[in-house]
Design an enzyme around this catalytic site. Structure first.
Site, PDB file in Angstrom:
ATOM      1  N   CYS A  39       0.815  -1.216   0.000  1.00  0.00           N
ATOM      2  CA  CYS A  39       0.000   0.000   0.000  1.00  0.00           C
ATOM      3  C   CYS A  39       0.849   1.266   0.000  1.00  0.00           C
ATOM      4  O   CYS A  39       0.322   2.362  -0.213  1.00  0.00           O
ATOM      5  CB  CYS A  39      -0.945  -0.012   1.201  1.00  0.00           C
ATOM      6  N   GLY A  60     -11.183 -13.447 -13.375  1.00  0.00           N
ATOM      7  CA  GLY A  60     -10.570 -12.148 -13.182  1.00  0.00           C
ATOM      8  C   GLY A  60     -10.022 -11.594 -14.479  1.00  0.00           C
ATOM      9  O   GLY A  60     -10.520 -11.905 -15.563  1.00  0.00           O
ATOM     10  N   LYS A  67       0.723   3.409  -3.231  1.00  0.00           N
ATOM     11  CA  LYS A  67      -0.478   4.159  -3.606  1.00  0.00           C
ATOM     12  C   LYS A  67      -0.121   5.584  -4.013  1.00  0.00           C
ATOM     13  O   LYS A  67       0.891   6.148  -3.577  1.00  0.00           O
ATOM     14  CB  LYS A  67      -1.457   4.219  -2.431  1.00  0.00           C
TER      15      LYS A  67
END
Length: 336
Positions: A20, A145, A23
């Protein structure tokens, strides 16, 4: 380092960022989505207004409340070198957005970007196998997916969940006089940064990142808690700021009460500081009061987490109380 001499067993070397922490910085992101809030759909219960963890829409058109579909997606570059563990971490992180809204996940699909020219397909299979293992643990199907040929490896999930509009956990529902609780220790961003730089392994960080937030979410609903979010790329301070701003309160944090994973403090002293954590602190600083608190402590509090715990306006068993919400003051977040 050229692709020809990279070690394929060290996935973190194929990405500029990791987890993360890769980001887009929160300030830049808010500029990008400014003006995109659409209020023309009355069935949309939670949208872009306050940057909550997921979107929620009423199943029954025209209803004022009732069952909602909760939708989210999350993907990122490798946060650890082990492909299977990266898949597990990315899947747990994506599922967390549903749990952070008080929902139950019901379906997930893969999102995969793979540098085919430099990494073998067997490694991609391990990543996908890790994602499947976490979805199995959550009791939901992982069905299909989408994949692309990408310069950097990317993996995550798009997740659909269900919930009740009158029982959602939202980031705009914190109220003054309520304690602030945290369900996982901080520090995975710093430990992952060290892992990427040195190859050192931190199994306890992997254990934290692959632990589902399901039990904490269920406990929060049982306790009647209305406000929550998960602590991910914007760090504790960033997510607290968003919650306090959306709720019109101030969050007061007792720095000494915040729990950290073993090795996190030593690693920051050794210089392993993710760029995302510094950017988080820069973003929050204009709305932060932290007299007498060291920069090291503030970076720890702003550390960009991957698959972090839930941040709750209330108390549940096993969570650590780290402060309280008070009436709105001059700063949205106060650290003492």
């Amino acid at each position: 380092m050229s692709d020809a001499v990279r070690d394929p067993s060290r996935l973190t070397q194929y990405a500029a960022g990791g987890g993360c922490a890769c980001k887009i910085p929160p300030g830049e992101l808010e500029q990008m989505v400014r003006g995109l809030v659409d209020r023309s759909h009355p069935e949309l219960v939670v949208g872009l207004d306050d940057g909550d963890d997921a979107a929620a829409v009423l199943v029954q058109p025209g209803a004022s409340e009732g069952e909602v579909v909760i939708s989210t997606t999350d993907f990122f570059t490798p946060v650890v070198d082990d492909a299977y563990d990266w898949g597990r971490i990315a899947a747990a992180n994506a599922l967390s957005d549903i749990y952070a809204m008080g929902g139950r996940p019901v379906l997930a699909i893969n999102l995969l970007g793979w540098p085919r020219a430099v990494l073998p397909p067997e490694l991609a299979s391990e990543v996908l196998r890790g994602g499947l293992a976490i979805c199995d643990e959550a009791g939901i199907p992982l069905a299909g997916g989408h994949s692309i040929d990408s310069p950097e490896p990317l993996y995550g999930l798009a997740v659909t969940g269900m919930g009740r509009s009158d029982r959602l956990l939202r980031n705009d529902a914190a109220r003054a006089g309520v304690p602030i609780s945290l369900t996982k220790s901080l520090g995975v961003g710093i430990l992952n940064n060290r892992h990427k730089a040195t190859g050192e392994k931190f199994p306890h960080a992997v254990d934290s990142m692959t632990t589902l937030n399901r039990a904490s979410s269920e406990a929060a609903l049982t306790a009647g808690i209305a406000a929550a979010t998960d602590v991910t790329g914007f760090g504790l301070l960033g997510h607290l700021f968003k919650m306090a701003r959306a709720s019109g309160v101030t969050a007061v944090v007792d720095a000494a009460a915040v729990p950290y994973l073993d090795g996190a403090r030593q690693s920051i002293r050794d210089g392993f500081i993710p760029g995302g954590s510094r950017r988080n602190l820069d973003w929050v600083s204009p709305n932060l009061s932290a007299d007498g608190i060291s920069e090291e402590e503030l970076i720890l509090l702003a550390d960009a987490q991957t698959s972090g715990g839930l941040l709750l306006a209330g108390e549940i068993p096993g969570a650590t109380v780290i402060g309280e919400f008070v009436p709105r003051g001059e700063s949205a977040v106060v650290v003492r």
